[in-house]
Enzyme design. Structure first.
Site, mmCIF file in Angstrom:
data_model
loop_
_atom_site.group_PDB
_atom_site.id
_atom_site.type_symbol
_atom_site.label_atom_id
_atom_site.label_comp_id
_atom_site.label_asym_id
_atom_site.label_seq_id
_atom_site.Cartn_x
_atom_site.Cartn_y
_atom_site.Cartn_z
ATOM 1 N N ASP A 10 1.294 -1.544 -0.334
ATOM 2 C CA ASP A 10 0.029 0.141 0.062
ATOM 3 C C ASP A 10 0.830 1.672 -0.536
ATOM 4 O O ASP A 10 0.996 1.635 0.880
ATOM 5 C CB ASP A 10 -1.281 0.128 1.473
ATOM 6 C CG ASP A 10 -1.902 -1.310 1.212
ATOM 7 O OD1 ASP A 10 -2.513 -1.650 -0.260
ATOM 8 O OD2 ASP A 10 -2.466 -2.059 2.231
ATOM 9 N N LYS A 32 0.823 -7.868 -3.377
ATOM 10 C CA LYS A 32 -0.390 -7.466 -3.251
ATOM 11 C C LYS A 32 -0.480 -5.851 -3.962
ATOM 12 O O LYS A 32 0.091 -5.382 -2.855
ATOM 13 C CB LYS A 32 -2.315 -7.456 -2.073
ATOM 14 C CG LYS A 32 -3.119 -6.680 -3.195
ATOM 15 C CD LYS A 32 -4.011 -7.156 -1.693
ATOM 16 C CE LYS A 32 -4.190 -5.776 -0.936
ATOM 17 N NZ LYS A 32 -4.515 -4.643 -1.359
ATOM 18 N N ASP A 59 -5.291 -6.005 -6.366
ATOM 19 C CA ASP A 59 -6.650 -5.979 -6.091
ATOM 20 C C ASP A 59 -6.879 -5.239 -6.473
ATOM 21 O O ASP A 59 -6.955 -3.873 -5.854
ATOM 22 C CB ASP A 59 -5.863 -6.250 -4.531
ATOM 23 C CG ASP A 59 -7.341 -5.465 -4.115
ATOM 24 O OD1 ASP A 59 -8.756 -5.582 -4.189
ATOM 25 O OD2 ASP A 59 -6.710 -4.543 -2.508
ATOM 26 N N LYS A 61 -9.821 -4.937 -7.757
ATOM 27 C CA LYS A 61 -11.550 -4.875 -7.672
ATOM 28 C C LYS A 61 -13.134 -4.536 -8.914
ATOM 29 O O LYS A 61 -13.603 -3.673 -8.921
ATOM 30 C CB LYS A 61 -12.241 -4.177 -6.490
ATOM 31 C CG LYS A 61 -11.534 -4.310 -4.932
ATOM 32 C CD LYS A 61 -12.200 -3.995 -4.154
ATOM 33 C CE LYS A 61 -11.295 -4.612 -2.685
ATOM 34 N NZ LYS A 61 -9.685 -4.234 -2.672
ATOM 35 N N ASP A 64 -18.123 -3.417 -12.978
ATOM 36 C CA ASP A 64 -18.454 -2.576 -14.236
ATOM 37 C C ASP A 64 -19.443 -3.763 -15.118
ATOM 38 O O ASP A 64 -19.746 -4.710 -14.947
ATOM 39 C CB ASP A 64 -17.539 -2.018 -15.011
ATOM 40 C CG ASP A 64 -17.849 -1.021 -16.041
ATOM 41 O OD1 ASP A 64 -18.594 -0.734 -16.908
ATOM 42 O OD2 ASP A 64 -16.810 -0.138 -15.795
ATOM 43 N N ILE A 65 -19.657 -3.068 -16.784
ATOM 44 C CA ILE A 65 -20.492 -4.031 -17.154
ATOM 45 C C ILE A 65 -20.091 -5.336 -17.311
ATOM 46 O O ILE A 65 -18.856 -5.230 -17.964
ATOM 47 C CB ILE A 65 -21.145 -3.651 -18.326
ATOM 48 C CG1 ILE A 65 -19.743 -2.755 -19.462
ATOM 49 C CG2 ILE A 65 -22.360 -2.377 -18.154
ATOM 50 C CD1 ILE A 65 -20.538 -2.742 -21.179
ATOM 51 N N ASN A 67 -18.663 -6.402 -20.087
ATOM 52 C CA ASN A 67 -18.154 -6.912 -21.748
ATOM 53 C C ASN A 67 -16.580 -6.028 -21.088
ATOM 54 O O ASN A 67 -16.031 -5.941 -21.268
ATOM 55 C CB ASN A 67 -18.678 -6.153 -22.484
ATOM 56 C CG ASN A 67 -17.762 -5.695 -23.888
ATOM 57 O OD1 ASN A 67 -16.927 -7.336 -24.655
ATOM 58 N ND2 ASN A 67 -17.083 -4.622 -23.879
ATOM 59 N N THR A 119 -15.823 -4.430 3.579
ATOM 60 C CA THR A 119 -15.559 -4.230 5.076
ATOM 61 C C THR A 119 -16.233 -2.921 6.099
ATOM 62 O O THR A 119 -16.552 -2.637 7.370
ATOM 63 C CB THR A 119 -14.661 -5.050 6.017
ATOM 64 O OG1 THR A 119 -13.711 -4.699 5.506
ATOM 65 C CG2 THR A 119 -14.601 -6.424 6.128
ATOM 66 N N GLN A 189 -8.342 -1.068 11.208
ATOM 67 C CA GLN A 189 -8.590 -2.394 11.060
ATOM 68 C C GLN A 189 -10.033 -2.974 13.091
ATOM 69 O O GLN A 189 -8.977 -3.018 14.025
ATOM 70 C CB GLN A 189 -7.587 -4.098 11.542
ATOM 71 C CG GLN A 189 -7.354 -3.857 9.418
ATOM 72 C CD GLN A 189 -8.226 -4.054 8.801
ATOM 73 O OE1 GLN A 189 -9.003 -4.135 8.902
ATOM 74 N NE2 GLN A 189 -7.211 -4.076 7.198
ATOM 75 N N GLY A 209 -0.375 -6.234 5.302
ATOM 76 C CA GLY A 209 -0.108 -5.143 5.170
ATOM 77 C C GLY A 209 1.109 -4.287 6.330
ATOM 78 O O GLY A 209 2.257 -4.725 6.265
HETATM 79 O O1 C5P Z 1 -2.425 -2.744 7.032
HETATM 80 P P1 C5P Z 1 -3.540 -4.393 7.266
HETATM 81 O O2 C5P Z 1 -2.829 -5.701 7.279
HETATM 82 O O3 C5P Z 1 -3.814 -3.179 7.742
HETATM 83 O O4 C5P Z 1 -3.904 -3.874 5.094
HETATM 84 C C1 C5P Z 1 -5.007 -4.526 5.075
HETATM 85 C C2 C5P Z 1 -4.691 -4.715 3.285
HETATM 86 O O5 C5P Z 1 -6.189 -5.624 2.919
HETATM 87 C C3 C5P Z 1 -4.924 -3.469 2.433
HETATM 88 O O6 C5P Z 1 -4.654 -3.343 1.495
HETATM 89 C C4 C5P Z 1 -6.474 -3.435 2.609
HETATM 90 O O7 C5P Z 1 -6.616 -2.014 1.963
HETATM 91 C C5 C5P Z 1 -6.661 -4.858 2.142
HETATM 92 N N1 C5P Z 1 -7.966 -4.892 3.054
HETATM 93 C C6 C5P Z 1 -9.140 -5.045 3.994
HETATM 94 N N2 C5P Z 1 -10.217 -4.990 4.356
HETATM 95 C C7 C5P Z 1 -11.442 -5.290 3.141
HETATM 96 C C8 C5P Z 1 -10.285 -5.444 1.712
HETATM 97 C C9 C5P Z 1 -8.917 -5.659 1.866
HETATM 98 O O8 C5P Z 1 -7.721 -4.497 4.752
HETATM 99 N N3 C5P Z 1 -11.901 -6.037 3.841
#
Ligand code: C5P
Length: 233
Positions: A10, A32, A59, A61, A64-65, A67, A119, A189, A209
């Site tokens: 990130d 990632k 990653d 995500k 969209d349509i 096609n 989330t 988190q 991360g």
């Molecule tokens: O630094 P950390 O361990 O919190 O990073 C978690 C990674 O997972 C980040 O890239 C974050 O965008 C991703 N992520 C998340 N929760 C989600 C989906 C993806 O933390 N539900």
């Protein structure tokens, strides 16, 4: 060794990202690349990371349509990524189009997974966009839709892993962020799981991360995560 840890790059600058990449061993983790780094540095950086021997989870995500998503997914397939994702809420036809766009890569095709409910969305947010069931019910619904569309798995939060593992076939892959050792700061988190518990709950791949990228020694932190899961897997 089964590589279960996916380190989230990130960052918004190639130099910082490559600095971290060069401190890690491609035999011990995957990486990632998400919207921030990809928007800043694009396919060039992706290739530099792959040239260093790393498998990449792109990653982005896609949503969209059918096609448009199929075409973007096909481009990602041509870039040789290991895993990529779409939003399950794009619908079954969109997910099927994405899966079909990867068929030409045969056994070399990337794993294709879906995001169910972000989330960051609570019950009230879902109501605002017209979804009346609970976030948990919506997650299950979209995970089943993902399976029906023939995708390889879903991204799921630490809180959802056990439930989804119990409901879905063994080969359906669960990718779980929000992983922390007891000594790590949780940061933003809200619900976290330790690495060993995540694997015990049925997660196949753990996205980590900051506990690795911000560590004094990222390679030592990665070693600790791998040691913690080695005892379970
Ligand atoms: O630094 P950390 O361990 O919190 O990073 C978690 C990674 O997972 C980040 O890239 C974050 O965008 C991703 N992520 C998340 N929760 C989600 C989906 C993806 O933390 N539900």
């Amino acid at each position: 060794m089964e590589k279960r840890i996916i380190v989230a790059l990130d960052f918004n600058e190639a130099k910082i990202a490559l600095n971290l990449v060069d401190s890690l061993d491609p035999e011990l983790c995957r990486l990632k690349v998400g919207k921030e780094l990809y928007t800043a540095c694009g396919p060039d950086l992706l290739k530099q990371i792959q040239d260093r021997g790393f498998e990449v989870f792109l990653d982005l995500k896609f949503h969209d349509i059918p096609n448009t998503v199929a075409k973007a997914v096909n481009v990602a397939g041509n870039m040789g990524v290991w895993m990529l994702n779409v939003h399950a809420s794009g619908g079954q036809a969109m997910m099927e189009a994405a899966r079909e766009a990867l068929l030409e890569f045969g056994s070399q095709r990337p794993k294709l997974i879906a995001v169910t409910v972000l989330t960051s969305l609570a019950q009230v947010d879902l109501h605002q966009i017209g979804i009346e069931c609970s976030p948990e019910e919506q997650v299950s619904k979209l995970a089943f839709l993902t399976r029906d569309a023939g995708l390889d798995g879903v991204v799921c939060s630490a809180a959802e892993t056990r439930l989804l593992r119990a409901q879905l076939p063994k080969e359906f892959c669960l990718v779980t962020p929000g992983i922390r050792r007891a000594t790590d700061a949780t940061g933003d988190q809200k619900r976290v799981l330790g690495p060993a518990d995540a694997v015990r709950s049925g997660s196949n791949y753990l996205v980590v991360g900051r506990p690795i990228t911000q560590a004094k020694s990222p390679s030592e932190a990665l070693f600790e995560f791998n040691s913690a899961i080695a005892s379970v897997s």
